[in-house]
Each structure stands twice: as C-alpha cells, then as structure tokens.
Motif scaffolding. Structure first.
Motif, PDB file in Angstrom:
ATOM      1  N   UNK A  47       0.812  -1.225   0.000  1.00 19.45           N
ATOM      2  CA  UNK A  47       0.000   0.000   0.000  1.00 19.45           C
ATOM      3  C   UNK A  47       0.847   1.278   0.000  1.00 19.45           C
ATOM      4  N   UNK A  48       2.092   1.193  -0.475  1.00 17.83           N
ATOM      5  CA  UNK A  48       3.009   2.348  -0.505  1.00 17.83           C
ATOM      6  C   UNK A  48       3.234   2.929   0.888  1.00 17.83           C
ATOM      7  N   UNK A  49       2.980   2.138   1.934  1.00 22.25           N
ATOM      8  CA  UNK A  49       3.005   2.643   3.297  1.00 22.25           C
ATOM      9  C   UNK A  49       3.733   1.723   4.276  1.00 22.25           C
ATOM     10  N   UNK A  50       3.641   0.432   4.050  1.00 28.57           N
ATOM     11  CA  UNK A  50       4.178  -0.542   4.991  1.00 28.57           C
ATOM     12  C   UNK A  50       5.376  -1.271   4.403  1.00 28.57           C
ATOM     13  N   UNK A  51       6.424  -1.424   5.206  1.00 25.11           N
ATOM     14  CA  UNK A  51       7.572  -2.253   4.834  1.00 25.11           C
ATOM     15  C   UNK A  51       7.485  -3.521   5.665  1.00 25.11           C
ATOM     16  N   UNK A  52       7.394  -4.646   4.994  1.00 30.49           N
ATOM     17  CA  UNK A  52       7.329  -5.934   5.669  1.00 30.49           C
ATOM     18  C   UNK A  52       8.647  -6.652   5.432  1.00 30.49           C
ATOM     19  N   UNK A  53       9.311  -6.987   6.505  1.00 34.97           N
ATOM     20  CA  UNK A  53      10.576  -7.703   6.441  1.00 34.97           C
ATOM     21  C   UNK A  53      10.309  -9.100   6.978  1.00 34.97           C
ATOM     22  N   UNK A  54      10.684 -10.135   6.209  1.00 31.09           N
ATOM     23  CA  UNK A  54      10.335 -11.503   6.564  1.00 31.09           C
ATOM     24  C   UNK A  54      11.561 -12.413   6.547  1.00 31.09           C
ATOM     25  N   UNK A  55      11.494 -13.442   7.395  1.00 25.39           N
ATOM     26  CA  UNK A  55      12.553 -14.447   7.451  1.00 25.39           C
ATOM     27  C   UNK A  55      11.913 -15.820   7.633  1.00 25.39           C
ATOM     28  N   UNK A  56      12.357 -16.768   6.816  1.00 21.39           N
ATOM     29  CA  UNK A  56      11.924 -18.160   6.971  1.00 21.39           C
ATOM     30  C   UNK A  56      12.853 -18.813   7.987  1.00 21.39           C
ATOM     31  N   UNK A  57      12.373 -18.987   9.206  1.00 20.58           N
ATOM     32  CA  UNK A  57      13.213 -19.511  10.278  1.00 20.58           C
ATOM     33  C   UNK A  57      13.403 -21.030  10.215  1.00 20.58           C
ATOM     34  N   UNK A  58      12.771 -21.682   9.270  1.00 19.85           N
ATOM     35  CA  UNK A  58      13.036 -23.110   9.077  1.00 19.85           C
ATOM     36  C   UNK A  58      14.399 -23.306   8.434  1.00 19.85           C
ATOM     37  N   UNK A  59      14.881 -22.276   7.761  1.00 14.68           N
ATOM     38  CA  UNK A  59      16.192 -22.354   7.107  1.00 14.68           C
ATOM     39  C   UNK A  59      17.312 -21.903   8.046  1.00 14.68           C
ATOM     40  N   UNK A  60      17.100 -20.798   8.766  1.00  9.96           N
ATOM     41  CA  UNK A  60      18.060 -20.296   9.757  1.00  9.96           C
ATOM     42  C   UNK A  60      17.308 -19.354  10.681  1.00  9.96           C
ATOM     43  N   UNK A  61      17.627 -19.424  11.970  1.00  4.83           N
ATOM     44  CA  UNK A  61      16.952 -18.610  12.981  1.00  4.83           C
ATOM     45  C   UNK A  61      17.562 -17.213  13.045  1.00  4.83           C
ATOM     46  N   UNK A  62      16.701 -16.220  13.236  1.00  2.00           N
ATOM     47  CA  UNK A  62      17.196 -14.866  13.440  1.00  2.00           C
ATOM     48  C   UNK A  62      17.775 -14.761  14.845  1.00  2.00           C
ATOM     49  N   UNK A  63      18.654 -13.824  15.025  1.00  2.00           N
ATOM     50  CA  UNK A  63      19.266 -13.572  16.328  1.00  2.00           C
ATOM     51  C   UNK A  63      19.098 -12.100  16.666  1.00  2.00           C
ATOM     52  N   UNK A  64      19.424 -11.755  17.884  1.00  2.00           N
ATOM     53  CA  UNK A  64      19.368 -10.349  18.276  1.00  2.00           C
ATOM     54  C   UNK A  64      20.218  -9.484  17.381  1.00  2.00           C
ATOM     55  N   UNK A  65      21.402  -9.989  17.047  1.00  2.00           N
ATOM     56  CA  UNK A  65      22.306  -9.209  16.180  1.00  2.00           C
ATOM     57  C   UNK A  65      21.730  -9.021  14.783  1.00  2.00           C
ATOM     58  N   UNK A  66      21.096 -10.065  14.240  1.00  2.00           N
ATOM     59  CA  UNK A  66      20.541  -9.938  12.889  1.00  2.00           C
ATOM     60  C   UNK A  66      19.343  -8.995  12.882  1.00  2.00           C
ATOM     61  N   UNK A  67      18.569  -8.988  13.961  1.00  2.00           N
ATOM     62  CA  UNK A  67      17.454  -8.045  14.072  1.00  2.00           C
ATOM     63  C   UNK A  67      18.006  -6.624  14.199  1.00  2.00           C
ATOM     64  N   UNK A  68      19.054  -6.466  15.001  1.00  4.43           N
ATOM     65  CA  UNK A  68      19.686  -5.150  15.147  1.00  4.43           C
ATOM     66  C   UNK A  68      20.166  -4.612  13.802  1.00  4.43           C
ATOM     67  N   UNK A  69      20.713  -5.503  12.969  1.00  6.04           N
ATOM     68  CA  UNK A  69      21.175  -5.088  11.637  1.00  6.04           C
ATOM     69  C   UNK A  69      20.012  -4.537  10.821  1.00  6.04           C
ATOM     70  N   UNK A  70      18.863  -5.209  10.904  1.00  8.47           N
ATOM     71  CA  UNK A  70      17.708  -4.751  10.126  1.00  8.47           C
ATOM     72  C   UNK A  70      17.199  -3.408  10.647  1.00  8.47           C
TER      73      UNK A  70
END
Length: 153
Positions: A47-70
């Motif tokens: 909608x030209x308004x929302x940024x959705x950032x997604x991760x498939x955690x079945x392949x690799x889990x996100x970490x605090x550091x990876x979230x911080x990077x985003x």
C-alpha cells in the motif's frame, strides 16, 4: 515458521522512493546473516506505506544481532527518505466511507472515534503481527478485534 516485522511509514511513499527502498532492501536481504548463516530473508512494500521484512526460520533462525542489523538499516532508510518507521503513535486505518487508507496520530484517532467518524467496525492495521501466515487474516481487522480495542474502546 516465517517471521514478519511490519514497519509503517508516517506517510505514503512516492514511486521513486519505493524503487529506492526496494534496491536497499534487496541488497540487504541478499547478505543478511545470523552468526554466519545466511538468512532466508525477503521483503514486501504494501500500500506504498508498509515495509514488511520476513525471514523463513526453518532455514536459519534470526538472532538479536541480525534483528539489530535490520533496525539499523531501516533507520538509514528513514534518514534518507525523511520518514519515520518506528512511530507507534501513528495509526493506519481504512476510511469507512471510501476504504482509503489513512494515517493519523493517536490523538486524532481518539477524536475521530469520539465524533463517530470511525467505530469498532472500522478496519485497522494490526502491525504487531509476528508470523507471515497471520497477514491474510489478522492484519486488516475490525478495531474491536485488534489490540486497538484495549486502548481505544
């Protein structure tokens, strides 16, 4: 499980801005890692308004550091485009009369509710979702079915 983070801009993005955000996010998800493991990241602009950032955690889990990077990247996007993506006091809803998406402050939302211009059936955007499979059924919901009800009703 696919995780999602929903970031709402304080204003609608112009086509040139969307193109720029897509370039930035494409480069980011291509090299996004968690403890050296490539994340299966993706993104969507809705909608030209929302940024959705997604991760498939079945392949690799996100970490605090990876979230911080985003988060760091999104703050750079904010700065470059002159927008805000972390202001939780900006609410998005669909105007009951025409279905158009509106973004207003929390105070304005309260005023509209008291004036009867919006009500418990007004469609709001629940940006607190954390799973991609919730997007279709739980993102755009009546106010009375969202967290908004606890705050505004």
């Amino acid at each position: 499980m696919k995780r999602v983070w929903i970031y709402q801009s304080n204003r609608f993005l112009e086509p040139t801005e969307i193109k720029r955000v897509e370039e930035i996010l494409q480069a980011f998800v291509a090299q996004w890692t968690a403890h050296g493991n490539q994340l299966a990241g993706s993104f969507r602009i809705q909608h030209n308004l929302f940024l959705l950032l997604m991760v498939d955690e079945e392949k690799a889990m996100v970490t605090g550091c990876s979230i911080d990077k985003s988060v760091h990247l999104l703050k750079k996007i904010e700065e470059e485009l002159g927008i805000t993506l972390f202001d939780r006091l900006q609410l998005a809803y669909r105007e009951p009369s025409d279905g158009q998406i509106r973004v207003v402050s929390r105070d304005t939302f309260t005023t509209l509710l008291k004036a009867g211009q919006i009500d418990e059936n007004t469609i709001v955007f629940n940006n607190m979702l954390t799973q991609v499979d919730q997007l279709d059924s739980q993102w755009e919901v009546p106010l009375k079915e969202s967290w908004h009800a606890k705050v505004f009703l």
